[in-house]
Design a protein around this motif. Structure first.
Motif, PDB file in Angstrom:
ATOM      1  N   VAL A 168       0.843  -1.201   0.000  1.00 29.67           N
ATOM      2  CA  VAL A 168       0.000   0.000   0.000  1.00 29.67           C
ATOM      3  C   VAL A 168       0.873   1.244   0.000  1.00 29.67           C
ATOM      4  O   VAL A 168       1.790   1.370   0.831  1.00 29.67           O
ATOM      5  CB  VAL A 168      -0.935   0.023   1.223  1.00 29.67           C
ATOM      6  CG1 VAL A 168      -1.764   1.306   1.244  1.00 29.67           C
ATOM      7  CG2 VAL A 168      -1.841  -1.199   1.212  1.00 29.67           C
ATOM      8  N   VAL A 169       0.618   2.152  -0.931  1.00 36.48           N
ATOM      9  CA  VAL A 169       1.384   3.400  -0.991  1.00 36.48           C
ATOM     10  C   VAL A 169       0.793   4.398  -0.002  1.00 36.48           C
ATOM     11  O   VAL A 169      -0.415   4.653  -0.008  1.00 36.48           O
ATOM     12  CB  VAL A 169       1.376   4.007  -2.405  1.00 36.48           C
ATOM     13  CG1 VAL A 169       2.246   5.275  -2.427  1.00 36.48           C
ATOM     14  CG2 VAL A 169       1.876   3.004  -3.428  1.00 36.48           C
ATOM     15  N   ILE A 170       1.654   4.954   0.847  1.00 36.26           N
ATOM     16  CA  ILE A 170       1.237   5.961   1.825  1.00 36.26           C
ATOM     17  C   ILE A 170       1.881   7.286   1.438  1.00 36.26           C
ATOM     18  O   ILE A 170       3.112   7.368   1.307  1.00 36.26           O
ATOM     19  CB  ILE A 170       1.665   5.572   3.250  1.00 36.26           C
ATOM     20  CG1 ILE A 170       1.048   4.226   3.634  1.00 36.26           C
ATOM     21  CG2 ILE A 170       1.251   6.656   4.246  1.00 36.26           C
ATOM     22  CD1 ILE A 170       1.591   3.660   4.928  1.00 36.26           C
ATOM     23  N   PHE A 171       1.050   8.288   1.233  1.00 36.35           N
ATOM     24  CA  PHE A 171       1.556   9.633   0.886  1.00 36.35           C
ATOM     25  C   PHE A 171       1.289  10.580   2.043  1.00 36.35           C
ATOM     26  O   PHE A 171       0.149  10.751   2.464  1.00 36.35           O
ATOM     27  CB  PHE A 171       0.872  10.153  -0.382  1.00 36.35           C
ATOM     28  CG  PHE A 171       1.227  11.569  -0.740  1.00 36.35           C
ATOM     29  CD1 PHE A 171       2.536  11.935  -1.016  1.00 36.35           C
ATOM     30  CD2 PHE A 171       0.247  12.554  -0.797  1.00 36.35           C
ATOM     31  CE1 PHE A 171       2.868  13.244  -1.347  1.00 36.35           C
ATOM     32  CE2 PHE A 171       0.564  13.864  -1.123  1.00 36.35           C
ATOM     33  CZ  PHE A 171       1.885  14.210  -1.401  1.00 36.35           C
ATOM     34  N   THR A 172       2.336  11.182   2.579  1.00 36.62           N
ATOM     35  CA  THR A 172       2.210  12.175   3.652  1.00 36.62           C
ATOM     36  C   THR A 172       2.578  13.539   3.076  1.00 36.62           C
ATOM     37  O   THR A 172       3.755  13.837   2.869  1.00 36.62           O
ATOM     38  CB  THR A 172       3.142  11.840   4.832  1.00 36.62           C
ATOM     39  OG1 THR A 172       2.883  10.510   5.279  1.00 36.62           O
ATOM     40  CG2 THR A 172       2.926  12.806   5.981  1.00 36.62           C
ATOM     41  N   PRO A 173       1.576  14.364   2.773  1.00 36.77           N
ATOM     42  CA  PRO A 173       1.875  15.639   2.120  1.00 36.77           C
ATOM     43  C   PRO A 173       2.487  16.656   3.079  1.00 36.77           C
ATOM     44  O   PRO A 173       2.268  16.591   4.294  1.00 36.77           O
ATOM     45  CB  PRO A 173       0.504  16.111   1.635  1.00 36.77           C
ATOM     46  CG  PRO A 173      -0.454  15.514   2.618  1.00 36.77           C
ATOM     47  CD  PRO A 173       0.132  14.189   3.005  1.00 36.77           C
ATOM     48  N   GLU A 174       3.255  17.584   2.514  1.00 39.39           N
ATOM     49  CA  GLU A 174       3.693  18.730   3.297  1.00 39.39           C
ATOM     50  C   GLU A 174       2.459  19.561   3.646  1.00 39.39           C
ATOM     51  O   GLU A 174       1.486  19.587   2.892  1.00 39.39           O
ATOM     52  CB  GLU A 174       4.702  19.562   2.506  1.00 39.39           C
ATOM     53  CG  GLU A 174       6.008  18.834   2.253  1.00 39.39           C
ATOM     54  CD  GLU A 174       7.060  19.723   1.612  1.00 39.39           C
ATOM     55  OE1 GLU A 174       6.786  20.935   1.431  1.00 39.39           O
ATOM     56  OE2 GLU A 174       8.146  19.210   1.294  1.00 39.39           O
ATOM     57  N   SER A 234       1.736  22.575   3.568  1.00 33.34           N
ATOM     58  CA  SER A 234       1.347  23.669   2.678  1.00 33.34           C
ATOM     59  C   SER A 234       0.956  23.200   1.275  1.00 33.34           C
ATOM     60  O   SER A 234       0.503  24.007   0.455  1.00 33.34           O
ATOM     61  CB  SER A 234       2.507  24.663   2.557  1.00 33.34           C
ATOM     62  OG  SER A 234       3.671  24.009   2.045  1.00 33.34           O
ATOM     63  N   PHE A 235       1.101  21.904   1.009  1.00 33.71           N
ATOM     64  CA  PHE A 235       0.859  21.431  -0.358  1.00 33.71           C
ATOM     65  C   PHE A 235      -0.614  21.159  -0.628  1.00 33.71           C
ATOM     66  O   PHE A 235      -1.308  20.533   0.177  1.00 33.71           O
ATOM     67  CB  PHE A 235       1.661  20.148  -0.639  1.00 33.71           C
ATOM     68  CG  PHE A 235       1.382  19.564  -1.998  1.00 33.71           C
ATOM     69  CD1 PHE A 235       1.885  20.160  -3.137  1.00 33.71           C
ATOM     70  CD2 PHE A 235       0.570  18.438  -2.134  1.00 33.71           C
ATOM     71  CE1 PHE A 235       1.602  19.637  -4.403  1.00 33.71           C
ATOM     72  CE2 PHE A 235       0.285  17.910  -3.383  1.00 33.71           C
ATOM     73  CZ  PHE A 235       0.800  18.511  -4.520  1.00 33.71           C
ATOM     74  N   THR A 236      -1.094  21.625  -1.781  1.00 35.74           N
ATOM     75  CA  THR A 236      -2.421  21.269  -2.286  1.00 35.74           C
ATOM     76  C   THR A 236      -2.326  21.041  -3.786  1.00 35.74           C
ATOM     77  O   THR A 236      -1.396  21.516  -4.445  1.00 35.74           O
ATOM     78  CB  THR A 236      -3.469  22.376  -2.014  1.00 35.74           C
ATOM     79  OG1 THR A 236      -3.047  23.589  -2.668  1.00 35.74           O
ATOM     80  CG2 THR A 236      -3.628  22.639  -0.527  1.00 35.74           C
ATOM     81  N   GLY A 237      -3.286  20.309  -4.325  1.00 37.39           N
ATOM     82  CA  GLY A 237      -3.302  20.061  -5.756  1.00 37.39           C
ATOM     83  C   GLY A 237      -2.922  18.628  -6.098  1.00 37.39           C
ATOM     84  O   GLY A 237      -2.827  17.757  -5.236  1.00 37.39           O
ATOM     85  N   LYS A 238      -2.695  18.380  -7.386  1.00 38.46           N
ATOM     86  CA  LYS A 238      -2.331  17.046  -7.863  1.00 38.46           C
ATOM     87  C   LYS A 238      -0.830  16.858  -7.732  1.00 38.46           C
ATOM     88  O   LYS A 238      -0.040  17.647  -8.268  1.00 38.46           O
ATOM     89  CB  LYS A 238      -2.766  16.874  -9.311  1.00 38.46           C
ATOM     90  CG  LYS A 238      -2.587  15.455  -9.847  1.00 38.46           C
ATOM     91  CD  LYS A 238      -3.164  15.339 -11.251  1.00 38.46           C
ATOM     92  CE  LYS A 238      -3.038  13.914 -11.775  1.00 38.46           C
ATOM     93  NZ  LYS A 238      -3.629  13.776 -13.135  1.00 38.46           N
ATOM     94  N   ALA A 239      -0.428  15.822  -7.021  1.00 34.83           N
ATOM     95  CA  ALA A 239       0.999  15.570  -6.807  1.00 34.83           C
ATOM     96  C   ALA A 239       1.618  14.906  -8.030  1.00 34.83           C
ATOM     97  O   ALA A 239       0.928  14.404  -8.921  1.00 34.83           O
ATOM     98  CB  ALA A 239       1.190  14.688  -5.582  1.00 34.83           C
ATOM     99  N   THR A 240       2.949  14.890  -8.061  1.00 31.93           N
ATOM    100  CA  THR A 240       3.675  14.264  -9.180  1.00 31.93           C
ATOM    101  C   THR A 240       3.420  12.765  -9.239  1.00 31.93           C
ATOM    102  O   THR A 240       3.285  12.178 -10.306  1.00 31.93           O
ATOM    103  CB  THR A 240       5.189  14.513  -9.030  1.00 31.93           C
ATOM    104  OG1 THR A 240       5.420  15.920  -8.964  1.00 31.93           O
ATOM    105  CG2 THR A 240       5.952  13.928 -10.191  1.00 31.93           C
ATOM    106  N   GLY A 241       3.339  12.147  -8.049  1.00 28.79           N
ATOM    107  CA  GLY A 241       3.129  10.708  -7.987  1.00 28.79           C
ATOM    108  C   GLY A 241       4.429   9.937  -8.116  1.00 28.79           C
ATOM    109  O   GLY A 241       5.497  10.511  -8.387  1.00 28.79           O
ATOM    110  N   ILE A 242       4.353   8.636  -7.911  1.00 26.48           N
ATOM    111  CA  ILE A 242       5.543   7.771  -8.031  1.00 26.48           C
ATOM    112  C   ILE A 242       5.178   6.488  -8.767  1.00 26.48           C
ATOM    113  O   ILE A 242       4.030   6.058  -8.779  1.00 26.48           O
ATOM    114  CB  ILE A 242       6.133   7.407  -6.652  1.00 26.48           C
ATOM    115  CG1 ILE A 242       5.078   6.702  -5.777  1.00 26.48           C
ATOM    116  CG2 ILE A 242       6.704   8.636  -5.955  1.00 26.48           C
ATOM    117  CD1 ILE A 242       5.656   6.087  -4.519  1.00 26.48           C
TER     118      ILE A 242
END
Length: 206
Positions: free
Chosen positions: A26-32, A34-42
């Motif tokens: 399972v991929v877990i993404f912990t955003p900064e 201040s970040f909003t929007g569509k992330a780059t992804g991996i």
């Protein structure tokens, strides 16, 4: 990143976005914060029992969370301290207001003095105390209170106090007496508000 036989990977950090890691596939993404929007992804890569690699991409999107606010007002008599607390509401229940960071005025200070008007002080929870000058009446200038949520997103709201005038009243006194005799009279002075005490001043008349 490549995933091991347990479905785990080494964390990958994308500056300005956040941290990605894979646990049990399972991929877990912990955003900064201040970040909003569509992330780059991996791209996540695994291999089958024959060692043949396969990859797939994971792309998260972070929606903005913006707290809201409502202004506060108060009204009281001349010379009396007033308080008001603007209301701050989280933009999402999962991102509450940060009660560990004290509220301030818009300029980052906690005290503001307006000449010939009075002094404003803001408490940690955003409550503003206004101490008017004794001679001031009317609507005082508004002050802007700033708070932040757990992401550090700010919200502002105003507080406006109004001071109503207090005018004491005087009732004249009269006296009558024989020629050449001393007379006295006591004018009555009544406070302009019931919270003040009545004061009587005697004056001798001849």
């Amino acid at each position: 990143p490549s995933v091991d036989e347990n479905g785990d990977s080494v964390p990958v950090v994308v500056p300005g976005e956040g941290k990605y890691e894979v646990k049990n596939g399972v991929v877990i993404f912990t955003p900064e914060k201040s970040f909003t929007g569509k992330a780059t992804g991996i791209d996540v890569q695994r291999v089958d029992a024959n060692g043949t690699p396969v990859s797939a991409k994971y792309t998260p999107t972070v929606t903005p969370v913006t707290p809201t606010s409502k202004p506060a007002e108060s009204t009281d008599i001349q010379g009396k301290e007033q308080k008001g607390t603007p209301e701050f509401t989280p933009g999402n229940p999962e991102v509450p207001m940060d009660n560990e960071i004290p509220a301030t005025f818009e300029d980052g200070k906690t005290t503001k003095t307006v000449e010939k008007v009075g002094t404003y002080t803001v408490a940690k929870d955003g409550t503003v105390t206004f101490t008017p000058e004794k001679s001031f009446t009317g609507t005082a200038p508004s002050v802007t209170v700033k708070r932040v949520d757990k992401n550090g997103t700010p919200a502002t709201a105003t507080y406006t106090p109004t001071v109503t005038a207090v005018t004491p009243e005087g009732t004249p006194a009269v006296s009558e007496g024989a020629k050449g005799q001393t007379q006295t009279g006591t004018p009555t002075f009544k406070a302009g508000n019931s919270r003040s005490e009545e004061r009587r001043v005697g004056k001798e008349c001849r």
